[in-house]
Design an enzyme around this catalytic site. Structure first.
Site, PDB file in Angstrom:
ATOM      1  CB  SER A  36     -11.075  -3.769  -1.592  1.00  0.00           C
ATOM      2  OG  SER A  36     -11.214  -4.485  -0.353  1.00  0.00           O
TER       3      SER A  36
ATOM      4  CG  ASP B 140      -7.955   1.290   2.581  1.00  0.00           C
ATOM      5  OD1 ASP B 140      -6.897   1.146   3.119  1.00  0.00           O
ATOM      6  OD2 ASP B 140      -9.012   0.848   2.969  1.00  0.00           O
TER       7      ASP B 140
ATOM      8  CG  HIS C 227     -12.587  -0.263   2.215  1.00  0.00           C
ATOM      9  ND1 HIS C 227     -11.031  -0.621   2.201  1.00  0.00           N
ATOM     10  CD2 HIS C 227     -12.957  -1.006   1.617  1.00  0.00           C
ATOM     11  CE1 HIS C 227     -10.916  -1.555   1.452  1.00  0.00           C
ATOM     12  NE2 HIS C 227     -11.947  -1.988   1.056  1.00  0.00           N
TER      13      HIS C 227
END
Length: 348
Positions: free
Chosen positions: A155, A180, A307
């Site tokens: 991220s 992700d 996530h």
């Protein structure tokens, strides 16, 4: 700025199962959670980093008051240098590191404002500053002759990994794994982030309660990972007599846009083998779709995960990273070309 920060859920009684609430966030892919069978005390007890990493170290940066905390595992092979997402910490990679260390060295650092790192300005989460931090830590650890490094970023950390690789200032970066994060969906979600952050449970009476909330109403599905990673994302507030978030993400909004703006093209420009791991299939924007069709990077969608792929599906994540290293023939000194006595880096 990641899904650890993105639950809308209030704490529920232990005999109820929390329901996942739909969010417009690009990072909100909270999976279904299995019912709890163990007692809360037993199931959610914190565990020590030493179960997964071999050692921890404080890295002091010369000519500054900045000290970055790193966790290290493994003794041979290239270095898998792990960068966590906003609101997470280096221990987000603990379970994965315990597997990867059989084939490679693993280093996971706490960004400034996160975990056990201490800096003069914990709220400066600009791309420029965080890239400088990463490069400074690598130079302090390895001097002028670093080993081959595979940057792995989740991220927000994925964005920083991309920007570090794109700078080309570290000649031994041999691979890039982004976990992700995609520019299009990340940019679209920014308008909702303050509301998402303020909707979180803000105070916890114990670490056990925080760990429980993270897997029942928060962002994680793997309680074993939560038990090692969540405690370092919190700090004890003496005035409130409870645990609160270590990272004040809501005060860093001025930097959010730069984390993701132009990220796809920057990712494609990085002159090293690239792997993009996604938790959902609807995340590619136009630049990445074209780049994938042209074979500029490898993309894998990991099923049945949230996530934080490296936490929720740590075994699959570790195997994907090790396969990436093997497939691209990355050894401790760079790309190993059959027939050559010495491994060679491809110079940008």
């Amino acid at each position: 700025m990641d899904s650890s920060s993105e639950s809308h859920m209030p704490p529920l009684p232990e005999d109820q199962q929390s329901e996942t609430q739909t969010s417009p966030s690009a990072f909100d892919s909270v999976p279904q959670r299995p019912p709890s069978n163990k007692s809360s005390l037993e199931k959610y007890l914190p565990v020590d980093w030493s179960l997964y990493f071999d050692k921890e170290q404080d890295v002091a940066i010369p000519d500054s008051n900045d000290v970055f905390h790193v966790y290290m595992a493994g003794t041979e092979g290239p270095v898998v240098f792990c960068l966590h997402g906003g609101g997470y910490c280096g221990l987000s990679f603990a379970l994965s590191a315990s597997i990867i260390k059989e084939k490679a060295r693993v280093v996971a650092m706490d960004f400034r404002g996160h975990g056990k790192s201490v800096t003069d300005n914990d709220l400066d989460l600009s791309v420029e500053t965080m890239c400088n931090d990463v490069i400074a830590v690598i130079k302090q650890l390895y001097g002028d002759s670093p080993p081959a490094i595979i940057l792995v970023g989740h991220s927000m950390g994925g964005s920083i990994a991309v920007h570090v690789a794109a700078r080309r200032s570290l000649s031994t970066i041999a691979g890039l794994v982004v976990v992700d994060v995609v520019e299009g969906t990340a940019m679209a979600s920014l308008i909702h982030m303050q509301k998402i952050l303020s909707s979180r449970v803000q105070h916890f009476s114990s670490l056990e309660k925080a760990i429980e909330w993270s897997v029942r109403g928060g962002s994680l599905r793997n309680v074993d990972s939560a038990r090692v990673s969540i405690p370092s994302t919190l700090k004890y507030d003496d005035s409130k007599k409870c645990y609160v978030y270590r990272t004040e993400l809501e005060k860093t909004e001025q930097y959010w846009r730069e984390w993701y703006e132009g990220l796809s093209d920057t990712f494609l420009s990085c002159p090293v083998p690239k792997l993009l791991l996604l938790a959902g299939t609807d995340r590619l924007d136009k630049s990445l779709t074209i780049g994938q069709m042209q074979g500029k990077f490898q993309m894998i969608v990991v099923r049945h995960t949230g996530h934080a792929i490296q936490e929720d599906s740590h075994e699959e994540f570790a195997n994907l990273v090790m396969n990436f290293i093997s497939r691209n023939r990355i050894g401790p000194h760079g790309v190993e070309i059959p027939g050559l006595l010495k491994p060679a880096f491809s110079k940008p």
